[in-house]
Write an enzyme that holds these catalytic residues in place. Structure first.
Site, PDB file in Angstrom:
ATOM      1  N   TYR A   1     118.027  10.438  59.336  1.00 43.92           N
ATOM      2  CA  TYR A   1     116.543  10.590  59.591  1.00 43.92           C
ATOM      3  C   TYR A   1     116.133  11.999  59.425  1.00 43.92           C
ATOM      4  CZ  TYR A   1     117.419  12.614  64.347  1.00 43.92           C
ATOM      5  OH  TYR A   1     117.641  13.461  65.321  1.00 43.92           O
ATOM      6  N   CYS A   2     114.765  11.986  59.321  1.00 45.56           N
ATOM      7  CA  CYS A   2     114.226  13.395  59.343  1.00 45.56           C
ATOM      8  C   CYS A   2     112.659  13.199  59.830  1.00 45.56           C
ATOM      9  CB  CYS A   2     114.026  13.765  57.913  1.00 45.56           C
ATOM     10  SG  CYS A   2     113.109  12.717  56.848  1.00 45.56           S
ATOM     11  N   ARG A   3     111.666  13.792  59.429  1.00 45.91           N
ATOM     12  CA  ARG A   3     110.491  14.099  60.271  1.00 45.91           C
ATOM     13  C   ARG A   3     109.559  12.832  60.267  1.00 45.91           C
ATOM     14  NH1 ARG A   3     109.781  19.121  56.537  1.00 45.91           N
ATOM     15  NH2 ARG A   3     110.880  20.625  57.852  1.00 45.91           N
TER      16      ARG A   3
END
Length: 160
Positions: free
Chosen positions: A118-120
């Site tokens: 996952y990221c932003r």
């Protein structure tokens, strides 16, 4: 007068933003770029100067399913945001791995365990790029539907 939590050195016509405001600015920029894409569901996500990502990727895992797999202990979670953003908060148990470090840690990942990156948020390409690289190595990788902002909005726990 600048806020005490934003460091913005003046470089003439350009400024470099760091601190608490940086992730917000990065997310707004990503949302602006994505807003220009057609919303037909068939157009692959493209980032300027990069190849299409996510074209052969599996469906993202929902936050509910990730929480269940976390409770079972049957998932490896990779936070592919920069280290300073990871330090400000991350999904409990997540391992911070930048895209540059991904090739180095890939051999240490268990081929029998599901990996979720996952990221932003939904418009951040880091998780797309991470799962593409991991799947090329034969790993069972999916991206999280949404990202840390959506995880927080659901009222889920965040570690610092």
């Amino acid at each position: 007068m600048p806020h005490d939590h934003v460091h913005a050195p003046d470089y003439g016509a350009h400024q470099a933003y760091r601190g608490k405001l940086f992730p917000v600015l990065a997310d707004l920029r990503a949302r602006a770029v994505i807003a220009c894409l057609p919303d037909d569901g068939a157009t692959p996500l493209r980032w300027p100067g990069r190849a299409a990502v996510g074209t052969d990727a599996p469906e993202p895992i929902s936050r509910e399913d990730l929480a269940q797999r976390m409770a079972e202990g049957s998932v490896t979670i990779l936070d592919v945001r920069p280290a300073d953003e990871f330090a400000m908060g991350h999904i409990p148990g997540a391992r911070n791995v930048t895209l540059a470090d991904l090739e180095g840690i890939a051999p240490t990942l268990d081929h029998g365990t599901q990996i979720v990156a996952y990221c932003r948020g939904p418009y951040c390409v880091y998780s797309h790029q991470a799962i593409t690289a991991l799947r090329k190595r034969g790993l069972n990788a999916q991206r999280l539907k949404g990202g840390l902002p959506e995880w927080r909005e659901d009222g889920r726990m965040v570690s610092v």
